[in-house]
Design an enzyme around this catalytic site. Structure first.
Site, PDB file in Angstrom:
ATOM      1  NE  ARG A 179      -7.551   5.935   0.601  1.00 53.66           N
ATOM      2  CZ  ARG A 179      -8.632   6.123   1.363  1.00 53.66           C
ATOM      3  NH1 ARG A 179      -9.387   7.207   1.179  1.00 53.66           N
ATOM      4  NH2 ARG A 179      -8.938   5.275   2.308  1.00 53.66           N
ATOM      5  NE  ARG A 226      -8.314   7.876   6.305  1.00 53.22           N
ATOM      6  CZ  ARG A 226      -7.900   6.644   6.004  1.00 53.22           C
ATOM      7  NH1 ARG A 226      -8.077   5.664   6.854  1.00 53.22           N
ATOM      8  NH2 ARG A 226      -7.321   6.405   4.855  1.00 53.22           N
ATOM      9  CE  LYS A 265      -6.141  -2.540   4.885  1.00 48.03           C
ATOM     10  NZ  LYS A 265      -6.981  -1.953   3.832  1.00 48.03           N
TER      11      LYS A 265
HETATM   12  P1  ADP Z   1      -6.845   2.837   3.601  1.00 47.54           P
HETATM   13  O1  ADP Z   1      -6.490   1.389   3.665  1.00 47.54           O
HETATM   14  O2  ADP Z   1      -8.251   3.099   4.026  1.00 47.54           O
HETATM   15  O3  ADP Z   1      -6.507   3.509   2.307  1.00 47.54           O
HETATM   16  P2  ADP Z   1      -4.717   3.513   5.518  1.00 47.54           P
HETATM   17  O4  ADP Z   1      -5.040   4.182   6.769  1.00 47.54           O
HETATM   18  O5  ADP Z   1      -4.201   2.112   5.575  1.00 47.54           O
HETATM   19  O6  ADP Z   1      -6.029   3.637   4.675  1.00 47.54           O
HETATM   20  O7  ADP Z   1      -3.646   4.371   4.683  1.00 47.54           O
HETATM   21  C1  ADP Z   1      -3.831   5.732   4.416  1.00 47.54           C
HETATM   22  C2  ADP Z   1      -2.666   6.258   3.580  1.00 47.54           C
HETATM   23  O8  ADP Z   1      -1.435   6.092   4.304  1.00 47.54           O
HETATM   24  C3  ADP Z   1      -2.402   5.527   2.257  1.00 47.54           C
HETATM   25  O9  ADP Z   1      -3.203   6.016   1.217  1.00 47.54           O
HETATM   26  C4  ADP Z   1      -0.921   5.799   2.058  1.00 47.54           C
HETATM   27  O10 ADP Z   1      -0.687   7.091   1.568  1.00 47.54           O
HETATM   28  C5  ADP Z   1      -0.362   5.735   3.450  1.00 47.54           C
HETATM   29  N1  ADP Z   1       0.092   4.366   3.802  1.00 47.54           N
HETATM   30  C6  ADP Z   1      -0.421   3.553   4.750  1.00 47.54           C
HETATM   31  N2  ADP Z   1       0.231   2.377   4.801  1.00 47.54           N
HETATM   32  C7  ADP Z   1       1.179   2.435   3.836  1.00 47.54           C
HETATM   33  C8  ADP Z   1       2.183   1.534   3.358  1.00 47.54           C
HETATM   34  N3  ADP Z   1       2.335   0.312   3.881  1.00 47.54           N
HETATM   35  N4  ADP Z   1       2.981   1.950   2.354  1.00 47.54           N
HETATM   36  C9  ADP Z   1       2.856   3.166   1.820  1.00 47.54           C
HETATM   37  N5  ADP Z   1       1.938   4.055   2.199  1.00 47.54           N
HETATM   38  C10 ADP Z   1       1.104   3.706   3.199  1.00 47.54           C
END
Ligand code: ADP
Ligand code: ZN
Length: 213
Positions: A171, A160, A13
């Site tokens: 996740r 990360r 994404k």
């Molecule tokens: P990925 O999609 O690779 O898991 P992201 O960078 O989108 O990684 O998100 C990393 C972490 O940030 C998630 O595991 C969560 O803890 C938090 N996070 C990100 N976006 C959200 C959201 N919309 N709602 C709740 N937590 C979020």
């Protein structure tokens, strides 16, 4: 144009969002990036979010929702935006809908990037990010020329903290339970379009662009 990117962790994404941002000249809003930045700076938000992120859990809805609301009211979002990593569950999607109605705005496109679980694990465990410019590498599919350092700026590559096998599994579980229902939600609401997110990045990007109206 206002666009939502859906898909499991590791679907790419972020990569697609960056390319879309260049092409359409609209800001990319990544809740993950915003939260990681807050953790790095050790702000109040960061301190609250960190435990959840490290555990692979969703950060509480009220936190991310207020963060998003504040962000989309900013000037640069007048031309549109790309949501990357938000919404992640039905509550967030409903709140977003409510906010956009208040603002008199609509979402034009929801793109779902699809990858299988095996591929995800392989992608996430091997990836690293430049701490200076944010460029991404992968030990198998896109290794840096010098181990540990960025090809474009020489910055130090970091993994990360949530890209370890235990947290990745969590996740993925959270994705299945909370985020997958959004596919149905946006099929009903906005004509969700799915793109197979396997293969060369440029190829996926061209498929994504074909889907965009
Ligand atoms: P990925 O999609 O690779 O898991 P992201 O960078 O989108 O990684 O998100 C990393 C972490 O940030 C998630 O595991 C969560 O803890 C938090 N996070 C990100 N976006 C959200 C959201 N919309 N709602 C709740 N937590 C979020
Ligand atoms: Zn770099």
């Amino acid at each position: 144009m206002r666009l939502i990117l859906l898909g499991p962790p590791g679907a790419g994404k972020g990569t697609q969002a960056k390319m879309l941002k260049e092409k359409f000249r609209i800001p990319q809003i990544s809740t993950g990036d915003i939260l990681r930045e807050a953790v790095k700076k050790n702000t109040g938000l960061g301190a609250r979010a960190k435990t959840f992120m490290d555990a692979g859990q969703l950060v509480p809805d009220d936190l991310v929702i207020s963060l998003i609301k504040e962000r989309i009211w900013q000037r640069d979002c007048e031309v549109g935006f790309i949501l990357d990593g938000f919404p992640r569950n039905i509550v967030q999607a409903e709140k977003l809908k409510e906010t956009l109605v208040e603002m008199n705005l609509v979402i034009n496109n929801v793109i779902n990037l699809e990858v299988d679980a095996e591929e995800i694990l392989e992608r996430l465990t091997g990836r690293s990010t430049c701490s200076d410019c944010g460029n991404m590498f992968h030990k198998v599919s896109h290794p840096p020329k010098t181990n540990g350092f960025c090809d474009s700026c020489g910055g130090k590559l970091e993994q990360r903290p949530d890209d370890n096998e235990v947290t990745i599994q969590e996740r993925l579980k959270v994705y299945e339970q909370s985020t997958v229902p959004l596919k149905e939600f946006y099929t009903k609401e906005e004509n969700l379009k799915t793109v197979k997110a396997k293969g060369p990045v440029e190829e996926i990007f061209s498929h994504v662009c074909q889907m965009i109206e």
